[in-house]
Design an enzyme around this catalytic site. Structure first.
Site, short mmCIF file in Angstrom:
data_model
loop_
_atom_site.label_atom_id
_atom_site.label_comp_id
_atom_site.label_asym_id
_atom_site.label_seq_id
_atom_site.Cartn_x
_atom_site.Cartn_y
_atom_site.Cartn_z
N HIS A 161 16.03 110.07 41.23
CA HIS A 161 15.14 109.09 40.59
C HIS A 161 14.91 107.87 41.48
O HIS A 161 14.45 106.84 41.01
CB HIS A 161 15.70 108.68 39.23
CG HIS A 161 15.81 109.83 38.28
ND1 HIS A 161 14.70 110.46 37.74
CD2 HIS A 161 16.88 110.51 37.82
CE1 HIS A 161 15.10 111.47 36.97
NE2 HIS A 161 16.43 111.52 37.01
N LYS A 166 35.57 99.75 47.45
CA LYS A 166 36.66 99.60 48.43
C LYS A 166 36.08 99.39 49.83
O LYS A 166 36.54 98.54 50.57
CB LYS A 166 37.59 100.83 48.45
CG LYS A 166 38.45 101.03 47.23
CD LYS A 166 39.63 100.09 47.13
CE LYS A 166 39.33 98.82 46.39
NZ LYS A 166 39.44 98.75 44.99
N GLU A 190 34.48 95.94 50.18
CA GLU A 190 35.45 94.85 50.16
C GLU A 190 36.17 94.67 51.48
O GLU A 190 36.36 93.56 51.94
CB GLU A 190 36.54 95.12 49.10
CG GLU A 190 36.14 94.84 47.70
CD GLU A 190 37.35 94.96 46.77
OE1 GLU A 190 37.89 96.08 46.65
OE2 GLU A 190 37.75 93.96 46.18
N TRP A 244 41.22 79.04 47.90
CA TRP A 244 39.97 79.81 47.86
C TRP A 244 38.93 78.79 47.42
O TRP A 244 38.95 78.30 46.30
CB TRP A 244 40.08 80.95 46.85
CG TRP A 244 38.92 81.90 46.90
CD1 TRP A 244 38.73 82.93 47.79
CD2 TRP A 244 37.79 81.93 46.03
NE1 TRP A 244 37.55 83.58 47.52
CE2 TRP A 244 36.96 82.98 46.44
CE3 TRP A 244 37.39 81.15 44.93
CZ2 TRP A 244 35.76 83.30 45.81
CZ3 TRP A 244 36.20 81.46 44.30
CH2 TRP A 244 35.40 82.52 44.73
N ASN A 284 44.41 74.39 41.39
CA ASN A 284 43.70 75.66 41.29
C ASN A 284 42.75 75.55 40.12
O ASN A 284 43.12 75.03 39.07
CB ASN A 284 44.73 76.79 41.04
CG ASN A 284 44.05 78.12 40.77
OD1 ASN A 284 42.98 78.40 41.31
ND2 ASN A 284 44.66 78.94 39.94
N GLY A 285 41.51 76.03 40.28
CA GLY A 285 40.55 75.99 39.17
C GLY A 285 39.41 75.05 39.47
O GLY A 285 39.15 74.70 40.62
N LYS A 317 42.44 87.45 45.31
CA LYS A 317 43.01 88.47 44.44
C LYS A 317 42.70 88.22 42.97
O LYS A 317 42.38 89.12 42.22
CB LYS A 317 44.53 88.51 44.66
CG LYS A 317 45.24 89.58 43.86
CD LYS A 317 44.93 90.94 44.41
CE LYS A 317 45.54 92.06 43.61
NZ LYS A 317 44.87 93.34 43.89
N ARG A 376 45.99 85.09 47.34
CA ARG A 376 45.18 84.45 46.30
C ARG A 376 44.03 83.64 46.87
O ARG A 376 43.13 83.22 46.15
CB ARG A 376 46.05 83.52 45.45
CG ARG A 376 47.18 84.23 44.75
CD ARG A 376 47.99 83.26 43.93
NE ARG A 376 47.21 82.73 42.83
CZ ARG A 376 47.13 83.29 41.63
NH1 ARG A 376 47.79 84.39 41.39
NH2 ARG A 376 46.40 82.75 40.69
N GLU A 428 33.98 103.17 42.67
CA GLU A 428 35.20 102.54 43.18
C GLU A 428 35.35 102.79 44.69
O GLU A 428 35.75 101.90 45.44
CB GLU A 428 36.42 103.07 42.40
CG GLU A 428 37.79 102.66 42.92
CD GLU A 428 38.05 101.15 42.90
OE1 GLU A 428 37.21 100.38 42.45
OE2 GLU A 428 39.13 100.77 43.39
N CYS A 431 43.53 80.01 43.82
CA CYS A 431 44.33 79.44 44.90
C CYS A 431 45.80 79.74 44.62
O CYS A 431 46.16 80.11 43.51
CB CYS A 431 44.13 77.94 44.95
SG CYS A 431 42.39 77.47 45.06
C1 AGP Z 1 39.31 95.14 43.31
O1 AGP Z 1 39.54 95.75 44.52
C2 AGP Z 1 38.79 93.80 43.37
N1 AGP Z 1 39.47 92.97 44.27
C3 AGP Z 1 38.23 93.18 42.13
O2 AGP Z 1 37.05 93.87 41.87
C4 AGP Z 1 39.10 93.15 40.85
O3 AGP Z 1 39.29 94.44 40.38
C5 AGP Z 1 38.41 92.27 39.79
O4 AGP Z 1 38.28 90.97 40.29
C6 AGP Z 1 39.15 92.26 38.48
O5 AGP Z 1 40.44 91.74 38.62
P1 AGP Z 1 41.52 91.89 37.47
O6 AGP Z 1 41.77 93.33 37.29
O7 AGP Z 1 42.72 91.16 37.98
O8 AGP Z 1 40.94 91.26 36.24
#
Ligand code: AGP
Length: 614
Positions: free
Chosen positions: A507, A488, A491, A75, A101-102, A609, A27, A484, A2
Site C-alpha cells: 500500500h 533498536k 537508537e 540530559w 532533574n525535571g 534511559k 540517565r 522493535e 538526569c
Molecule cells: C527503548 O530501547 C527505548 N530506550 C525507549 O523507547 C523506552 O522503551 C521508552 O522510553 C519507554 O521507557 P519505559 O519502559 O521506561 O517507560
C-alpha cells in the site's frame, strides 16, 4: 532523565559522588558536575560532555578531601549542553549549590522576578532559579530543610532537587515531585540517588519517598517531611540485587550483557507464578477477581519498546480472553479524550516506572475511575506506586539505554496477565493455561539457543556496515517485533530503519525497495492458517524488486529457503510466543552493527534511559 547523587558521611565525597554518577550516566550524559562543601564554602566543577571530561578536569585540578557532596549527570532540557549550563548551579553568594532533574515549569516568571531584583543569571537553565531562591530563604534565617520546603511549595512542574549549604556542612537536602529520588541508608553515612545504582556498592538498604516530600540526610539519620513541613515517613526496603548486576561482567557494553542475560531474566520473571494448586497467582495484582471479571475493555498505554510489548499483549489477550484491547502511545492518550469507565482496565507498561508520558496517562485514567495495572521492572518507582496493581518483571537493573531484557520480561508479564485474565474469566480451560505456561517455561532454553548462534548474527551485521537503510517486516505478533528491530537500529546505529506489517507494504512502502536494500523478515511459524503463506508472498514481492531478504524462520521451515538470501533459524515455538525468540537476533544485529560503526552503544546520542519529562 538526569542522574543525581548526594552523600554525607565519613568517606571522601568526591569518590562516592563520581562513582555514583558513573552508574547513573545512562540517565543522561550531556554534562556532569560535582559540588562539595569545604569549610564554609562550595567547591565545584562541571563540564559539558560525558563524565570522563569532568574526571579529567578534577585530575588536573583536584578537589578537597571533604565528606559532603552532590553530583549530577545531565540530559539537557532548558539550555544547551555547555559547561555554563551544567549542574550544579550556585546562588549569587555561592552559599547554595543545587542539582536538578525535571522541569520547573514556572521558571520564566521566577527568573524574571529574580532579575528584576538584580540577580544576574549565570546559565540558561530553569535550575538556577532554585539555587537563588534557596539562598534567599537561607538569608532569612531558615535552615536548608525549611528553605527547600518553602521554595518547592512555589515551584510548578516535575522535579527532583538536591542541595547543600556551605554553612551547614553535614546536611544534604532533597525534594521530589513527579521525579525519581531514593535514599540509601548506611551506617554513619547516608546517600541520595535517582535510583539505587547510585549507592548500591555502599548499601542495599533504601527508602522511597512520596510525592511532594523533602528529605534531609545527615551522618546520623534521615528525616522526611511534606512541602508544608508536616513530618512524614519514607518506606524502607531492601534492594535484592547487588553491585555485580550493575557491572558489565566482561562484556564490552551493558546492552550486550543484558541481551545475554535474557534467559535468566525470562526465567526469573516466570518464577513463583504457579501456586501448588496449579493456578496462576500474581502477587501484587491487588485487583479482585470480581473487578477483573467486570472488565469490558483494556487499554494498554506505553512508550517506545514498552509500546511494542503492549502490541504483542493485544494479540495474546484478545485471543485468550476475548476482551477488546486498544494499545495507545502514552504521549497521545489523554489528548484524544479516551472513553474510560470503571470497567476499563488500563495497563501501563514501563521498564523504568518513571516515564512522564505514561505516568500522566495513568493519572488521567484514574481520574476517570478506571483501574490501572502497571507492568514494571523498577520496584518502588512512581508508576506502580500510583497504580491499583502491579506485575513486576524481574529483569534486574537495565543500564543500556536501548531496552532488551526489559522488553522480553515485559512480554512475559503480558502473557502472564493474559493467562491470568483467562483463568479468572474462564475463557480458557485450566489445562490450556497450563500448557501455555509449560511452553513459556521452555522459553529461557529457546532464547539461549538463539544466543548460542550470536556469531551468525554478528557476521550478518558486519556485512551491513555500509547500509544506509534497513527495513523490517513482520505479521501478527511478528509485526511489533519488526518495529522493535527497527527501533533498536535507529537508537544505537543511527540508521534509517523502519518496521512494517508485511501486508501493508504493497500500500505504499514497497516503493522504497531498490536493488540490494536489506530487509529483515520475521517469518511466523507454520500452521497458523494463512499467516505463514501470506508472509512468504510479501517476501517474494520485495525480493522480486531487488531487496536482499534476511529471514528469521523456525527450524525446519524449508518453504522459505528459495526466498531467503540469508536464513537464520529460530526454535519452534507457538506463534504468540515467537516474539520472545525472534527479537533476540534483531537486538544482536543492532548491537553489533552499532559497535562496528564505532558508536557508544550504551549511551546513544540524544537519548536517556528514563524520560521523566513530557
Ligand atoms: C527503548 O530501547 C527505548 N530506550 C525507549 O523507547 C523506552 O522503551 C521508552 O522510553 C519507554 O521507557 P519505559 O519502559 O521506561 O517507560
Amino acid at each position: 532523565m538526569c542522574g543525581i547523587v548526594g552523600y554525607v558521611g565519613p568517606k571522601p565525597a568526591e569518590g562516592v559522588v563520581i562513582e555514583g554518577l558513573r552508574r547513573l550516566e545512562y540517565r543522561g550524559y550531556d554534562s556532569a558536575g560535582i559540588a562539595l562543601v569545604d569549610g564554609g564554602s562550595i567547591v565545584s566543577d562541571k563540564r559539558a560532555g560525558k563524565l570522563a571530561n569532568l574526571e579529567k578536569a578534577i585530575a588536573e585540578s583536584p578537589l578537597p578531601p571533604v565528606t559532603t557532596g552532590i553530583g549530577h549527570t545531565r540530559w539537557a532540557t532548558h539550555g544547551a549542553p555547555t559547561d555554563r549550563n551544567a549542574h550544579p548551579h550556585v546562588g549569587r553568594q555561592r552559599r547554595v549549590a543545587v542539582v536538578h532533574n525535571g522541569i520547573i515549569e514556572n521558571f520564566a516568571a521566577l527568573r524574571h522576578r529574580l532579575e528584576s531584583q538584580g540577580v544576574e543569571m549565570a546559565s540558561d537553565t530553569d535550575t538556577e532559579v532554585a539555587a537563588h531562591l534557596l539562598e534567599e530563604q537561607l538569608e532569612t534565617g531558615a535552615d536548608l530543610t525549611v528553605a527547600m520546603q518553602t521554595v518547592c511549595s512555589g515551584l510548578e512542574g516535575a522535579f527532583t532537587l538536591v542541595a547543600v549549604d556551605a554553612q551547614d556542612p553535614d546536611r544534604v537536602v532533597a525534594a521530589r515531585r513527579n521525579s525519581p529520588l531514593v535514599v540509601g541508608i548506611g551506617e554513619g553515612e547516608n546517600f541520595l540517588g535517582s535510583d539505587v545504582a547510585a549507592f548500591i556498592e555502599h548499601t542495599r538498604e533504601a527508602m522511597e519517598l512520596g510525592q511532594d516530600q523533602v528529605v534531609t540526610i545527615t551522618r546520623e539519620g534521615v528525616s522526611v517531611s511534606g512541602f508544608d513541613g508536616t513530618p512524614a515517613e519514607g518506606t524502607r526496603y531492601h534492594v535484592d540485587w547487588d553491585l555485580s548486576a550493575a557491572e558489565k561482567d566482561g562484556h564490552d557494553w551493558f546492552m550486550r550483557k543484558e541481551i545475554f542475560e535474557q534467559p535468566r531474566a525470562v526465567a526469573d520473571s516466570l518464577l513463583g507464578r504457579r501456586g501448588e494448586d496449579g493456578l496462576l497467582q500474581l502477587d501484587e495484582m491487588r485487583l479482585s477477581d470480581q473487578d477483573l471479571r467486570d472488565i469490558d475493555k483494556i487499554i494498554i498505554i506505553a512508550a517506545g519498546t514498552s509500546f511494542y510489548a503492549g502490541m504483542v499483549a493485544k494479540y495474546a489477550i484478545e485471543h485468550w480472553c476475548r476482551i477488546p484491547v486498544e494499545v495507545e502511545l502514552a504521549s497521545e492518550f489523554r489528548y484524544r479524550d479516551p472513553i474510560l469507565t470503571s470497567d476499563t482496565l488500563v495497563v501501563a507498561i514501563s521498564q523504568s516506572g518513571e516515564t512522564a508520558d505514561t505516568l500522566q496517562a495513568i493519572r488521567h485514567a484514574r481520574v476517570q475511575r478506571s483501574k490501572v495495572l502497571a507492568i514494571c521492572n523498577t520496584n518502588g518507582s512512581t508508576i506502580p506506586r500510583e497504580s491499583d496493581g502491579v506485575i513486576y518483571t524481574h529483569a534486574g537493573p537495565e543500564i543500556g539505554v536501548a531496552s532488551t531484557k526489559g522488553f522480553l520480561t515485559q512480554l512475559v508479564a503480558c502473557y502472564l496477565l493474559a493467562l491470568y485474565l483467562a483463568q479468572v474469566k474462564g475463557t480458557r480451560f485450566g489445562d490450556e493455561i497450563s500448557q501455555v505456561m509449560d511452553q513459556l517455561e521452555q522459553m529461557p532454553g529457546h532464547v539461549q539457543t538463539v544466543l548460542d548462534k550470536a556469531d551468525e548474527v554478528y557476521a550478518l551485521a558486519r556485512d551491513h556496515v555500509d547500509s544506509r537503510s534497513v527495513l523490517f517486516l513482520g505479521r501478527h505478533a511478528g509485526y511489533p517485533v519488526a518495529l522493535e528491530g527497527a527501533l533498536k537500529l535507529k537508537e544505537i546505529a543511527y540508521l534509517h530503519a523502519e518496521g512494517f506489517a508485511a501486508g501493508e507494504l504493497k500500500h505504499g512502502p514497497i516503493a522504497l525497495v531498490e536493488e540490494g536494500l536489506p530487509i529483515l523478515c520475521v517469518v511466523p511459524p507454520r500452521g497458523r492458517d494463512q499467516l505463514h503463506d501470506k508472509m512468504i508472498s510479501g517476501i517474494q514481492e520485495v525480493r522480486a524488486r531487488g531487496a536482499r531478504t534476511l529471514c528469521l524462520a523456525e527450524e525446519g521451515d524449508t518453504t522459505i529457503e528459495p526466498y531467503a538470501d540469508v536464513l537464520f533459524t529460530l526454535p519452534q515455538v507457538p506463534v504468540l510466543l515467537q516474539p520472545l525468540v525472534a527479537v533476540v537476533p534483531l537486538q544482536l544485529f543492532a548491537c553489533e552493527l552499532a559497535s562496528q560503526l564505532g558508536h557508544d552503544v550504551d549511551q546513544p546520542r540524544n537519548l536517556a534511559k528514563s524520560v521523566t519529562v513530557e
